[in-house]
Scaffold this active site. Structure first.
Site, PDB file in Angstrom:
ATOM      1  N   ASP A 368      -2.307   7.640  26.256  1.00 46.80           N
ATOM      2  CA  ASP A 368      -2.037   8.497  25.228  1.00 46.80           C
ATOM      3  C   ASP A 368      -1.162   9.396  24.988  1.00 46.80           C
ATOM      4  O   ASP A 368      -1.420   9.569  23.151  1.00 46.80           O
ATOM      5  CB  ASP A 368      -3.612   9.164  26.286  1.00 46.80           C
ATOM      6  N   GLU A 495     -10.510  -1.044  29.719  1.00 44.13           N
ATOM      7  CA  GLU A 495     -10.828  -1.291  31.268  1.00 44.13           C
ATOM      8  C   GLU A 495     -11.565  -1.847  31.878  1.00 44.13           C
ATOM      9  O   GLU A 495     -12.023  -1.655  32.657  1.00 44.13           O
ATOM     10  CB  GLU A 495      -9.877  -0.351  31.768  1.00 44.13           C
ATOM     11  N   GLN A 608     -14.179   1.790  26.372  1.00 40.49           N
ATOM     12  CA  GLN A 608     -13.935   2.334  25.453  1.00 40.49           C
ATOM     13  C   GLN A 608     -13.322   1.418  24.149  1.00 40.49           C
ATOM     14  O   GLN A 608     -13.597   0.166  24.208  1.00 40.49           O
ATOM     15  CB  GLN A 608     -12.581   3.045  25.274  1.00 40.49           C
TER      16      GLN A 608
END
Length: 780
Positions: A368, A495, A608
């Site tokens: 991140d 993921e 995502q």
């Protein structure tokens, strides 16, 4: 796609603050996060100084120190070679903000008696949390209370609290007790793997305490990581003396005050935390005393003035102004403020997924930082960006060790989850397998050098990281029968798709990484031969090895499906059964909490942005038609169960002309925490999504890209807005970008000159001609 409801915020809209006008146990847990204060090291959740006596499960009165952690062995029912062996987790350290109030023996508690006027407010320009209320005790005695709390952005070890209390209808005895509570523990993890720690019970052992008339300190040590911590306070009440006391793991001072109706009693408390992660153990107590003595001598108002000055400087560089949507204006400033509160600025700490506001993800640092958070600091406060890179260099020895554990005879493999540099991810399919972390770090270094021209950093640290991490691609890659360089058995950003061959994002970022490593090696060998020789000597990198990197990059396999005209997420993604979104109940999202990983892995479903993220980071490598087709395909199969997703989809939607979608995704990102759209903000803010808000404005609506050092803009203006404005720093210059309905206005605020393009049109600003105004094209 996942169905979603975006609850309306119960906090009033204000461009520069958040405020609440009532005390409610049903929202208390969430508000503890929203009103948390921090300085990149200390984090204080927004619980009142008096504590909280509400229902169980509606509070977590946490105090956290970025980078201060306990460790514990990871226990596997079935072990395997090179699985991560030790977890590190951020500790809930002693609560030093406590102030108990008794009125003729009746203890002040917002949940007893009755509350009259009540307001709590955090002004993002002052950095001071202010609470004002009137309270009537069961006996009928009334007080007015006003507290101010500040966590110093200028001194990472310091916080302060002022409590002003006025008897409204009586004179009598008011007892004020200032204390440190060392009997704290971390939240225990439940069924949600994103929450809490597996440890139970206290993680700190008390060694001793120190006290005098106004000073109290607890000296403690962690059980396994071996760190010493000194938590200290210094408290004063105008006109009254203190009695020091100690009870178990609680120490403090009590002031028994003769209160007079209408007259203010004022308690001022300074607190500090010092640990052996920063200083030798023998210095900790002396440093605590010196920190508190200096703050006490300067006074609370001086600390508030320092805080306001620090924030004025921050906002002068970082502020994003939005005219036309008050909710978004509040959201983006709130997000940027929390990023500043959360980021480590000492080169030894990083920024956790939840900052210093909660225990979600155990205080771990992820990718991140490099992909989502780093750009915000790079273009607003590049000195902070460099500190984040220094943290990665400090972890290079552990990354080398991890590479050896993973059977690489050379190179460095950075951990997926960590605090101190060791791999902490116990679930390797979604952890260790995400080898793209190496390329993500290289990408941030590449971005930093292009934005700053800081070759000193490259010579001192950057090149060593980039070359050592590049080696791993050669270690895990191989040639297929057609001579293509393939990277097998990895997990990309998505993921919900694990352990695949040729994840597009991973391969594309690895190609960038290998080329950048070779280019920087060549440049430094030419321009700084002595420094290059030093790094080559440390790493053993040769000219022949650099040639291998270039060859692998040139032959990198990037999956593409010609029939659909899209970049395939990996070799198997398109062959998987599509997830049945139509018959998935809303309550079954996020999928990871309701389906076994193997069920999810067998389906064509994304948590995502994955390929869509590559469209942003490697923008020059795709045509607008590629981007539109990829966006259309992957949007339909993405749940956005990760808070990292919506901002990326917003940016690409804006670029390909889906302006309504871009705005919807941006709205989800900008107010994710204020509106608690993911339902877990009570466990801490989502720092990556917060930074994604800045990306949504700069990269999305303004169309900003920096590719190979070239800056360009392709701005649009959302129909809901009158204008927006932000600033960036690039190569020693500061540029203000202002987009209105009529024109795009660029102004050089600092620096000698800056060249860039607007919609492909070259522009050059100088001190003599610092502004350019270009009429806006009609937005389709």
């Amino acid at each position: 796609m996942q169905p979603s409801d975006s609850p309306t915020s119960t906090l009033p809209l204000d461009p520069w603050c958040i405020r609440e006008s009532g005390f409610d146990t049903s929202t208390h847990f969430l508000r503890e996060t929203l009103f948390a204060l921090g300085n990149g090291y200390i984090g204080l959740r927004g619980t009142g100084e008096e504590g909280y006596t509400g229902p169980a499960g509606t509070s977590l009165d946490g105090t956290y120190l970025n980078g201060f952690y306990e460790s514990e062995p990871i226990v596997y029912p079935e072990a395997a070679f090179a699985l991560a062996k030790t977890n590190q987790f951020m500790l809930n350290v002693p609560n030093a903000k406590g102030v108990a109030i008794e009125i003729d023996g009746e203890r002040f508690d917002p949940l007893t008696g009755s509350l009259g006027a009540y307001e709590r407010m955090l002004d993002l320009r002052s950095g001071v949390l202010v609470r004002s209320l009137e309270w009537t005790a069961p006996s009928g005695k009334r007080i007015a209370l006003r507290s101010r709390r500040v966590v110093s952005l200028a001194n990472k070890h310091l916080f302060a609290i002022e409590v002003a209390l006025t008897p409204l209808n009586f004179s009598g005895t008011i007892t004020l007790t200032s204390f440190i509570d060392g009997a704290v523990k971390n939240q225990e993890a439940g069924d949600d793997p994103r929450v809490g720690s597996a440890v139970s019970g206290p993680a700190l052992h008390t060694l001793s305490n120190e006290q005098d008339a106004s000073f109290s300190a607890l000296v403690q040590r962690t059980h396994n990581s071996g760190f010493m911590l000194v938590s200290a306070i210094d408290t004063q009440v105008e006109g009254f003396d203190a009695n020091a006391w100690q009870e178990g793991q609680r120490v403090g001072q009590t002031f028994v005050c003769a209160a007079v109706e209408g007259h203010v009693l004022r308690l001022t408390k300074y607190g500090s935390y010092h640990s052996s992660r920063d200083y030798p153990e023998g210095e900790l107590l002396a440093r605590a005393r010196a920190t508190l003595a200096g703050a006490k001598a300067a006074g609370f108002e001086a600390l508030c003035a320092s805080q306001a000055a620090f924030l004025a400087d921050f906002w002068a560089s970082a502020d994003v102004e939005i005219c036309g949507d008050d909710a978004l204006q509040q959201g983006i400033r709130f997000n940027e403020y929390h990023l500043l509160q959360s980021v480590g600025r000492d080169g030894r700490t990083n920024i956790a997924a939840k900052g210093v506001t909660g225990e979600g993800y155990e205080g771990h640092y992820f990718w991140d930082t490099e992909i989502y958070i780093f750009p915000f600091f790079l273009y607003s406060k590049p000195e902070i960006a460099r500190k984040l890179l220094e943290y990665r260099y400090a972890g290079l020895p552990q990354a080398r060790d991890r590479a050896r554990q993973m059977s690489h005879d050379k190179g460095a493999l950075y951990p997926w989850r960590t605090i101190a540099g060791g791999e902490c991810s116990a679930y390797f399919p979604a952890g260790t397998a995400q080898y793209h972390i190496n390329a993500d770090i290289a990408y941030s270094i590449k971005s930093y050098v292009e934005a700053t021209g800081d070759l000193d950093y490259m010579a001192q640290a950057g090149l060593e990281i980039v070359m050592e991490t590049a080696r791993i691609w050669i270690g895990i890659g191989s040639n297929d029968r057609e001579g293509r360089f393939c990277i097998n058995e990895v997990t990309g950003p998505d993921e919900y798709t694990a352990l695949v061959n040729n994840n597009y994002y991973t391969n594309a970022m690895a190609r960038m990484h290998l080329r950048f490593a070779a280019d920087m090696a060549d440049q430094l060998a030419r321009e700084r031969a002595g420094e290059f020789a030093r790094v080559a000597g440390i790493t053993g990198v040769t000219i022949e090895e650099i040639a291998v990197w270039r060859d692998a990059a040139n032959r990198m396999y990037l999956p593409y499906d010609g029939k659909l005209g899209i970049h395939e997420q990996d070799d198997s993604f398109l062959s998987k059964k599509a997830w049945d979104f139509a018959n998935t109940p809303k309550e079954n999202y996020p999928l990871l909490l309701n389906y076994h990983p193997m069920v999810i892995y067998r389906h064509q479903v994304c948590k995502q942005a994955d390929v869509v993220l590559a469209l942003l980071l490697l923008s020059n490598e795709f045509s607008i038609h590629d981007k539109r087709r990829d966006f259309d395909y992957y949007e339909a199969v993405t749940t956005h169960d990760s808070s990292l997703s919506s901002c990326i989809f917003s940016i690409i939607a804006s670029e390909v002309g889906y302006h309504d979608k871009a705005y919807e995704y941006f709205m989800e990102t900008a107010r994710l925490d204020l509106d608690d759209t993911h339902g877990n903000t009570h466990y801490g803010v989502h720092t990556a999504a917060m930074a994604g808000t800045w990306m949504g404005v700069a990269y999305g609506f303004a169309g900003m890209r920096v590719s190979d050092g070239a800056l360009r803009f392709a701005p649009t203006l959302p129909k809901q807005w009158q204008h927006y404005q932000f600033k960036i720093q690039l190569r020693g210059a500061q540029l203000q970008v202002r987009i209105t309905k009529e024109a795009a206005e660029y102004t050089l605020l600092a620096g000698e000159a800056l060249e860039f393009t607007h919609q492909g049109q070259p522009l050059a600003l100088t001190r003599a001609a610092p502004s350019a105004r270009i009429p806006m094209e009609t937005q389709a």
